[in-house]
Design an enzyme around this catalytic site. Structure first.
Site, mmCIF file in Angstrom:
data_model
loop_
_atom_site.group_PDB
_atom_site.id
_atom_site.type_symbol
_atom_site.label_atom_id
_atom_site.label_comp_id
_atom_site.label_asym_id
_atom_site.label_seq_id
_atom_site.Cartn_x
_atom_site.Cartn_y
_atom_site.Cartn_z
ATOM 1 N N SER A 165 0.850 -1.182 0.000
ATOM 2 C CA SER A 165 0.000 0.000 0.000
ATOM 3 C C SER A 165 0.883 1.228 0.000
ATOM 4 C CB SER A 165 -0.900 0.022 1.231
ATOM 5 O OG SER A 165 -0.106 0.247 2.373
ATOM 6 N N LYS A 166 0.304 2.331 -0.360
ATOM 7 C CA LYS A 166 1.069 3.570 -0.444
ATOM 8 C C LYS A 166 1.689 3.899 0.921
ATOM 9 C CE LYS A 166 0.942 7.421 -3.388
ATOM 10 N NZ LYS A 166 0.461 7.995 -4.537
ATOM 11 N N ARG A 167 0.934 3.615 1.940
ATOM 12 C CA ARG A 167 1.385 3.919 3.292
ATOM 13 C C ARG A 167 2.663 3.141 3.650
ATOM 14 N NH1 ARG A 167 -0.291 1.538 7.631
ATOM 15 N NH2 ARG A 167 -1.827 0.396 6.403
ATOM 16 N N GLY B 6 5.071 2.491 1.864
ATOM 17 C CA GLY B 6 6.251 2.869 1.085
ATOM 18 C C GLY B 6 6.094 2.545 -0.384
ATOM 19 N N ALA B 7 5.199 1.647 -0.696
ATOM 20 C CA ALA B 7 5.004 1.339 -2.114
ATOM 21 C C ALA B 7 4.306 2.521 -2.742
ATOM 22 C CB ALA B 7 4.148 0.113 -2.267
#
Ligand code: GLU
Length: 451
Positions: free
Chosen positions: A234-236, A238-239
């Site tokens: 998920s963006k959270r 680090g992706a």
């Protein structure tokens, strides 16, 4: 199943948010597969969920796919422009007894605890004028639905686990399931390659193909991509989105190469590959079902490798966009290319070649290398460099060695402060190369500023 069916694959994103790396990997596999077998790769925009539709997301998506170099052969086809087709298809299933009108109100549905209770399934009535309805699929009450996944083998689902899913919504827009099946049939999709979060939808699709009397495409569900520390990507964690990686200075080919290896391998120990090499090596048989971790360190490494593969002239051209002194660009490009990890580093790494640093910008290096004797040492080397007639690497090196020997200075104690005085930073290509590139007068000027 006819083996000779021409290969036609699609990337079918919903424009609801940014193109994440999982979506990009799906697009890449479809693209590589199509190119590997001389098939067609088409783009279909699944924009039937009007609540989640986002125009910016659509524009970004097209831009990101182009940036990655995944040119589509056909499309984009927009599902929102094909509503009539889905409406007719849903009616067709009602006619053939595979679907039914459901008049249940939202309020009623909200009181149901375990999915839809099939209240309207046997009503057998058509809607009155202006009456609101949805069309639902008549899922078989028992038995099992099987399909063969190209990388996972047979997958069986008890039909009792499947709801009477909505095909056509109250707003006359199709659900994803109906639109996806109708389009994959009409657009003659031969293989559906998609993320494995869609596996639970596939039995529903298979039932729909059967109800329509259509041959289903072949299915291939791609392995989950996990976050570096495990868990969902998920963006959270680090992706990031494709756009984020572009902004961070990643090369599109590096990202494509890296993502291609998340679930597939060429069957030998090659990792760094050009797009052509990936196409040549690609096959569905070499996709594995095991979850894969997104390793950003490896992506970084991969980016560096791809930077090394680009011709020096590529970097020279980038530099020419920033600096007026075109003559110097080729040399600076050659010096910096082996040190670059990200394209975004280029402006900062090249600055001192073209502009005199105002002051030492690298405080850490300054604290580490600058001593009380440094100004004196710098005077000595400036004097020695001044004597050089042919200002080249060899003579520059000789001058440094001479000053070190004659004054019993360690090379580091001379060269590092000299680098700071000339470049303003403590790291970079070889100092002799930098000095040669700057030229004698400029070097002397920068060294003499120190006192
Ligand atoms: N629109 C779906 C998505 O956003 C496509 C799923 C599929 O490939 O069938 O991923």
């Amino acid at each position: 199943m006819s083996e000779a069916k021409p290969v036609r694959v699609r990337f079918a994103p919903s424009p609801t948010g940014y193109l994440h790396v999982g979506g990009a990997r799906t697009a890449i596999y479809n693209y590589l597969f199509a190119k590997a077998v001389g098939g067609t790769f088409y783009l279909r925009i699944e924009d039937t969920d009007r609540k989640r539709y986002n125009e910016q997301a659509l524009n970004d998506l097209l831009r990101d796919l182009k940036w990655l170099g995944l040119d589509w052969d056909e499309g984009p086809f927009f599902q929102s422009e094909r509503l009539e087709i889905y409406g007719k298809a849903a009616e067709q299933l009602v006619e053939s007894g595979h679907a039914y009108y459901c008049f249940c109100t939202e309020e009623r549905l909200q009181t149901l605890e375990h999915g839809y209770d099939r209240h309207c399934r046997d009503l057998n009535r058509r809607p009155a004028a202006d009456e609101k309805f949805v069309i639902r699929f008549k899922s078989p009450a028992d038995g099992i639905t099987k399909f063969h996944d190209l990388i996972r083998g047979e997958i069986e689902t008890p039909n009792k686990d499947l709801d009477d899913l909505v095909l056509l919504k109250r707003d006359k827009f199709p659900t994803y399931h109906l639109a996806s099946v109708v389009d994959d049939h009409e657009m003659r999709t031969s293989h559906v390659l998609r993320g494995d979060e869609w596996i639970s939808s596939t039995p529903k699709h298979v039932l729909l193909y059967n109800a329509f009397g259509w041959e289903a495409p072949l299915f291939c569900h791609l392995p989950v991509i996990l976050a570096p520390g495990g868990g969902k990507l998920s963006k959270r964690k680090g992706a990031a989105s494709v756009g984020d990686f572009r902004d961070l200075g990643y090369l599109p080919h590096a990202l494509v190469n890296f993502l291609s290896l998340l679930g597939w391998s060429p069957g030998d120990d090659r990792e760094v590959m050009s797009l052509d090499e990936m196409i040549k090596a690609f096959s569905l048989e070499r996709i594995h079902p095991k979850a894969v971790a997104f390793d950003e360190k490896k992506l970084e490494w991969m980016n560096g490798m791809h930077i090394r593969l680009l011709p020096d002239s590529f970097f020279a051209d980038e530099l020419k966009k920033i600096y007026a002194d075109e003559n110097k660009c080729a040399t600076v490009a050659t010096l910096l290319k082996p040190r670059l990890k990200f394209m975004t580093e280029l402006p900062a790494m090249s600055k001192y070649f073209f502009e005199r640093p105002e002051k030492c910008e690298d405080e850490k290096a300054y604290a580490k290398y600058w001593t009380q004797q440094s100004p004196e040492h710098i005077k000595l080397i400036a004097n020695e460099l001044e004597k050089i007639e042919e200002f080249n690497i060899k003579n520059i090196e000789t001058a440094f060695m001479k000053v070190c020997e004659e004054n019993e200075i360690k090379l580091g104690a001379l060269a590092q402060p000299a680098r700071l005085a000339v470049c303003g930073v403590g790291a970079g290509p070889g100092l002799w190369e930098i000095l040669e590139c700057l030229g004698k007068d400029e070097c002397i000027f920068r060294l003499r500023r120190v006192n």
